[in-house]
Design a protein around this motif. Structure first.
Motif, PDB file in Angstrom:
ATOM      1  N   MET A 182       4.253   0.213   8.909  1.00  0.00           N
ATOM      2  CA  MET A 182       3.744   0.813   7.843  1.00  0.00           C
ATOM      3  C   MET A 182       3.647  -0.288   6.707  1.00  0.00           C
ATOM      4  O   MET A 182       4.534  -1.125   6.538  1.00  0.00           O
ATOM      5  CB  MET A 182       5.082   1.670   7.206  1.00  0.00           C
ATOM      6  CG  MET A 182       4.710   2.471   6.139  1.00  0.00           C
ATOM      7  SD  MET A 182       6.057   3.503   5.407  1.00  0.00           S
ATOM      8  CE  MET A 182       6.530   4.452   6.621  1.00  0.00           C
ATOM      9  N   ASN A 183       2.828   0.012   5.747  1.00  0.00           N
ATOM     10  CA  ASN A 183       2.339  -0.980   4.920  1.00  0.00           C
ATOM     11  C   ASN A 183       3.436  -0.633   3.707  1.00  0.00           C
ATOM     12  O   ASN A 183       3.322   0.190   2.962  1.00  0.00           O
ATOM     13  CB  ASN A 183       0.932  -0.760   4.344  1.00  0.00           C
ATOM     14  CG  ASN A 183       0.369  -1.634   3.319  1.00  0.00           C
ATOM     15  OD1 ASN A 183       1.259  -2.583   2.937  1.00  0.00           O
ATOM     16  ND2 ASN A 183      -0.910  -1.490   2.869  1.00  0.00           N
ATOM     17  N   PRO A 184       3.921  -1.876   3.164  1.00  0.00           N
ATOM     18  CA  PRO A 184       5.072  -1.735   2.136  1.00  0.00           C
ATOM     19  C   PRO A 184       4.417  -1.119   0.968  1.00  0.00           C
ATOM     20  O   PRO A 184       5.216  -0.529   0.067  1.00  0.00           O
ATOM     21  CB  PRO A 184       5.656  -2.988   2.117  1.00  0.00           C
ATOM     22  CG  PRO A 184       5.199  -4.112   3.114  1.00  0.00           C
ATOM     23  CD  PRO A 184       3.878  -3.104   3.732  1.00  0.00           C
ATOM     24  N   LEU A 185       3.177  -1.491   0.699  1.00  0.00           N
ATOM     25  CA  LEU A 185       2.463  -1.233  -0.620  1.00  0.00           C
ATOM     26  C   LEU A 185       2.412   0.251  -0.678  1.00  0.00           C
ATOM     27  O   LEU A 185       2.780   0.993  -1.862  1.00  0.00           O
ATOM     28  CB  LEU A 185       1.332  -2.048  -0.850  1.00  0.00           C
ATOM     29  CG  LEU A 185       0.603  -1.660  -2.127  1.00  0.00           C
ATOM     30  CD1 LEU A 185       1.362  -2.201  -3.249  1.00  0.00           C
ATOM     31  CD2 LEU A 185      -0.679  -2.348  -2.236  1.00  0.00           C
ATOM     32  N   ILE A 186       2.068   0.789   0.337  1.00  0.00           N
ATOM     33  CA  ILE A 186       1.675   2.342   0.403  1.00  0.00           C
ATOM     34  C   ILE A 186       3.025   3.069   0.204  1.00  0.00           C
ATOM     35  O   ILE A 186       3.165   4.166  -0.404  1.00  0.00           O
ATOM     36  CB  ILE A 186       1.003   2.698   1.743  1.00  0.00           C
ATOM     37  CG1 ILE A 186      -0.645   2.037   1.670  1.00  0.00           C
ATOM     38  CG2 ILE A 186       0.920   4.149   1.790  1.00  0.00           C
ATOM     39  CD1 ILE A 186      -1.206   2.360   2.982  1.00  0.00           C
ATOM     40  N   TYR A 187       3.957   2.364   1.137  1.00  0.00           N
ATOM     41  CA  TYR A 187       5.446   3.146   0.977  1.00  0.00           C
ATOM     42  C   TYR A 187       5.961   3.066  -0.372  1.00  0.00           C
ATOM     43  O   TYR A 187       6.510   3.960  -0.918  1.00  0.00           O
ATOM     44  CB  TYR A 187       6.470   2.217   1.696  1.00  0.00           C
ATOM     45  CG  TYR A 187       7.812   2.768   1.871  1.00  0.00           C
ATOM     46  CD1 TYR A 187       8.112   4.103   2.574  1.00  0.00           C
ATOM     47  CD2 TYR A 187       8.867   2.102   1.281  1.00  0.00           C
ATOM     48  CE1 TYR A 187       9.045   4.604   2.710  1.00  0.00           C
ATOM     49  CE2 TYR A 187      10.163   2.834   1.455  1.00  0.00           C
ATOM     50  CZ  TYR A 187      10.235   3.886   1.882  1.00  0.00           C
ATOM     51  OH  TYR A 187      11.572   4.538   1.959  1.00  0.00           O
TER      52      TYR A 187
ATOM     53  N   ASN B 287       5.417   9.891   4.053  1.00  0.00           N
ATOM     54  CA  ASN B 287       5.838   8.984   5.101  1.00  0.00           C
ATOM     55  C   ASN B 287       5.594   9.273   6.501  1.00  0.00           C
ATOM     56  O   ASN B 287       5.445   8.563   7.345  1.00  0.00           O
ATOM     57  CB  ASN B 287       7.246   8.555   4.867  1.00  0.00           C
ATOM     58  CG  ASN B 287       7.672   7.965   3.793  1.00  0.00           C
ATOM     59  OD1 ASN B 287       6.722   7.176   3.153  1.00  0.00           O
ATOM     60  ND2 ASN B 287       8.537   8.333   2.871  1.00  0.00           N
TER      61      ASN B 287
ATOM     62  N   LEU C 219       1.956   8.626   7.380  1.00  0.00           N
ATOM     63  CA  LEU C 219       1.904   7.119   7.716  1.00  0.00           C
ATOM     64  C   LEU C 219       2.175   6.775   9.093  1.00  0.00           C
ATOM     65  O   LEU C 219       1.782   5.745   9.729  1.00  0.00           O
ATOM     66  CB  LEU C 219       2.446   6.403   6.528  1.00  0.00           C
ATOM     67  CG  LEU C 219       1.659   6.429   5.286  1.00  0.00           C
ATOM     68  CD1 LEU C 219       2.482   5.496   4.132  1.00  0.00           C
ATOM     69  CD2 LEU C 219       0.173   5.807   5.216  1.00  0.00           C
ATOM     70  N   SER C 220       3.321   7.345   9.457  1.00  0.00           N
ATOM     71  CA  SER C 220       3.987   6.957  10.557  1.00  0.00           C
ATOM     72  C   SER C 220       3.105   7.535  12.055  1.00  0.00           C
ATOM     73  O   SER C 220       3.332   6.939  12.982  1.00  0.00           O
ATOM     74  CB  SER C 220       5.563   7.641  11.013  1.00  0.00           C
ATOM     75  OG  SER C 220       5.485   9.096  10.794  1.00  0.00           O
TER      76      SER C 220
END
Length: 85
Positions: A1-6, A79, A82-83
């Motif tokens: 997962m992209n940390p920026l999106i998270y 989340n 995204l997963s």
């Protein structure tokens, strides 16, 4: 997962809960202070003031919980989405 999106999904949820809890906290302090002042001035109506105080505190606490309920589901669904992707 992209940390920026998270981060973009978690930070607004935290801010929403924090901002939703500021108003009721200030209100609880004001209401409690006014109730103590009212009881000090008229001790014979203590039960009536106490009942109104508890009811108003419950409503203020509900506002904080509503802020939590509104802020968390979009974060969870984002989340999960995204997963899956």
């Amino acid at each position: 997962m992209n940390p920026l999106i998270y981060a973009a999904s978690v930070i607004p949820a935290g801010l929403a809960v924090g901002l939703a809890s500021i108003g009721p906290r200030v209100g609880q302090g004001t209401v409690a202070g006014q109730a103590v002042e009212g009881i000090a001035r008229q001790p014979e109506v203590e039960r009536k003031i106490q009942g109104t105080l508890l009811l108003s505190l419950a409503f203020m606490k509900a506002l904080t919980i509503y802020g939590l309920v509104v802020a968390i589901p979009p974060d969870i669904s984002n989340n999960l989405l995204l997963s899956i992707l």
